[in-house]
Write an enzyme that holds these catalytic residues in place. Structure first.
Site, PDB file in Angstrom:
ATOM      1  N   SER A  27      43.234  19.453 118.614  1.00  0.00           N
ATOM      2  CA  SER A  27      42.824  18.550 117.534  1.00  0.00           C
ATOM      3  C   SER A  27      43.960  17.639 117.084  1.00  0.00           C
ATOM      4  CB  SER A  27      42.293  19.352 116.347  1.00  0.00           C
ATOM      5  OG  SER A  27      43.268  20.276 115.900  1.00  0.00           O
ATOM      6  N   ASP A  57      45.079  21.519 104.414  1.00  0.00           N
ATOM      7  CA  ASP A  57      45.479  21.133 105.762  1.00  0.00           C
ATOM      8  C   ASP A  57      46.881  20.528 105.707  1.00  0.00           C
ATOM      9  OD1 ASP A  57      45.907  20.194 108.295  1.00  0.00           O
ATOM     10  OD2 ASP A  57      44.035  19.055 108.455  1.00  0.00           O
ATOM     11  N   HIS A 113      47.461  18.783 110.340  1.00  0.00           N
ATOM     12  CA  HIS A 113      47.067  17.463 110.849  1.00  0.00           C
ATOM     13  C   HIS A 113      47.699  16.391 109.956  1.00  0.00           C
ATOM     14  CE1 HIS A 113      43.940  20.237 112.343  1.00  0.00           C
ATOM     15  NE2 HIS A 113      44.034  19.502 113.425  1.00  0.00           N
TER      16      HIS A 113
END
Ligand SMILES: *[C@@H]1O[C@H](CO)[C@@H](O)[C@H](O)[C@H]1NC(C)=O
Ligand SMILES: *[C@@H]1O[C@H](CO)[C@@H](O)[C@H](O)[C@H]1NC(C)=O
Ligand SMILES: *[C@@H]1O[C@H](CO)[C@@H](O)[C@H](O)[C@H]1NC(C)=O
Ligand SMILES: *[C@@H]1O[C@H](CO)[C@@H](O)[C@H](O)[C@H]1NC(C)=O
Length: 464
Positions: A187, A437, A440
């Site tokens: 990802s 998060d 990312h």
């Protein structure tokens, strides 16, 4: 100093002399160590930061949780249509900036190390905005999710010896006329691919020609194709039983490159590979058809493992890159983007780990033992692949982003991974705040700099 010397002569004066001797010896030893470490440091760039701080694998459930979080982020849907939205942006500015002109010459050359340098604030703003790029994944749309600060969008990277030019989308497309660039990885690779698409979208609207197997966008102005293929480990994966490793468990075949992208390799001019985070995930490692280790899985009766997850990572990188370089039909370059650092503080994503309130880069990179180990293993695998490949080793390039991005604690979505206006207060049934998060990267954000670095690498390697 030898032991007999330590046996002190009797008397107060003797003891004083002995103490003095001990102190002088200790200082000499210390100086020697400093000299040794300095000389080691200069022969191995960045050795001080990148030195192993930990031993081997980091076990425990927190790894699995982090990896599950990676899993939970969207795996692409190949046939999806481009999302509706405006493509034009008055805010997106391209071309030479004032800051570029004020910076010292020379511009990037073949000898400049792009990955040693510092971040500086550039008020000219990001290459696109959340409003001018229609395909920002929701969990990376930090502004759209209500993040109050914007400073993190405005830091640019200045290599010590040269300039990293602001990304010129039209120039990139021209450079990649008729060519294909493929991202292969997890990802975080998707994060970089979408950043590139957003940047290019400002000058040309691509056609979505994806399939179940791969995401594929075509920029018709120059027939440039951008592809993304999911590959969690870059090597073959199966859930079939192998020896005592049961059906259903992920088997990672450390010595077999992932066929899902290797079959398409000859059609790529530039291949950007990345991996690492999935080595924290529950799985069994297979080498030479034997079960040699596992992560968060290993039967007691099997005795000692031969290989843990971080050593397995090194082997997988070597396997994949060697196969890529040695493929006679692959005429392009393969760029290995190094391990992307995360910035969870006070826990991991599901144990209250946080990056809330980080609004600017740190003056110094964060030292994280697991990141450093993964980085070392990855670079070791890369170097072995270059060696294995002989003259073909020159097809392999290292995009050495780990250290520069270790200071970008401000670049993650943190709590702004969802548009839920109550996200900061809404808690799970057990009263815990929702996970953050800190792995990312926001878009726009620091990840855009990866593509500036990638373009420089492509320019150097494919020019002429
Ligand atoms: C985009 O910008 C161009 C010129 O800047 C203009 O001609 C065109 O109409 C714009 N398109 C949209 C959809 O706003
Ligand atoms: C972009 O962010 C702004 C806040 O800066 C927000 O008002 C707007 O709705 C966002 N647009 C999209 C498409 O996410
Ligand atoms: C998209 O793919 C289809 C078949 O896979 C092909 O016929 C079509 O020409 C492609 N579109 C573009 C713009 O290349
Ligand atoms: C997370 O925070 C909650 C309170 O907000 C606390 O009850 C819980 O023990 C914390 N969990 C961990 C793993 O620290």
């Amino acid at each position: 100093m030898s032991l007999p010397e330590m046996q002190a002569p009797a008397g107060a004066g003797g003891i004083r002399r002995l103490l003095l001797k001990v102190i002088v010896s200790a200082v000499a030893l210390l100086l020697a160590l400093v000299v040794i470490s300095l000389s080691v440091g200069s022969s191995l760039p960045g050795a001080s930061l990148r030195a192993y701080l930990t031993t081997g694998a980091r076990g425990g459930s927190e790894n699995d949780a982090t990896a599950d979080f990676l899993l939970s982020t969207r795996v692409f849907q190949g046939d999806q249509e481009p999302l509706p939205g405006t493509v034009n942006s008055s805010e997106a500015s391209l071309g030479t900036r004032e800051d570029d002109r004020n910076m010292p010459v020379p511009v990037a050359t073949g000898t400049c190390d792009l990955y040693r340098g510092e971040w500086f604030f550039d008020s000219s703003g990001p290459l696109y905005t959340n409003n001018s790029c229609p395909l920002i994944t929701k969990t990376q749309n930090c502004q759209g999710n209500g993040r109050p600060d914007k400073g993190y969008e405005n830091w640019r990277w200045k290599p010590e010896q040269c300039i990293l030019p602001r990304f010129d989308a039209a120039k990139f497309l021209e450079f990649m006329r008729g060519k294909t660039l493929a991202f292969v990885g997890d990802s975080v690779a998707r994060n970089q691919m979408e950043s590139l698409l957003c940047i290019l979208w400002q000058v040309d609207t691509p056609v979505n020609n994806g399939t179940k197997r791969m995401q594929k966008w075509i920029f018709r102005s120059t027939s440039t194709t951008i592809i993304r293929i999911w590959s969690s480990w870059l090597v073959h994966r199966s859930i079939e039983a192998v020896e005592f490793a049961p059906q259903g468990l992920d088997k990672v075949f450390l010595d077999i490159p992932d066929e899902t992208f290797m079959e398409l390799l000859p059609s790529f001019d530039v291949l950007v590979l990345s991996s690492g985070h999935w080595f924290a995930k529950r799985s069994a490692y297979i080498l030479n058809d034997n079960v040699v280790g596992g992560q968060l899985w290993w039967p007691r009766e099997a005795g000692n493992m031969q290989m843990n997850n971080v050593d397995g990572f090194a082997v997988s990188v070597e396997t994949c890159l060697t196969a890529v370089a040695m493929n006679p039909n692959f005429k392009g370059i393969a760029v290995l983007r190094t391990y992307s650092p995360d910035h969870y503080e006070g826990g991991t994503w599901n144990t209250n780990g946080s990056c809330t309130g980080k609004v600017k880069p740190l003056d110094e990179a964060v030292r994280n033992g697991f990141t450093n180990t993964m980085y070392e293993k990855q670079v070791a695998g890369f170097k072995k692949a270059v060696q294995n490949s002989g003259e073909h080793g020159s097809k392999l390039k290292l995009m050495d982003i780990t250290e520069p991005f270790a200071s970008r604690v401000d670049g993650h979505p943190g709590p702004y991974r969802s548009a839920d206006p109550n996200k900061k207060t809404q808690r799970g049934p057990d009263g815990r705040p929702p996970p953050q998060d800190c792995l990312h990267w926001c878009m726009p954000g620091p990840v855009d700099t990866w593509n500036e670095m990638l373009f420089e690498t492509i320019k150097r390697e494919l020019a002429g």
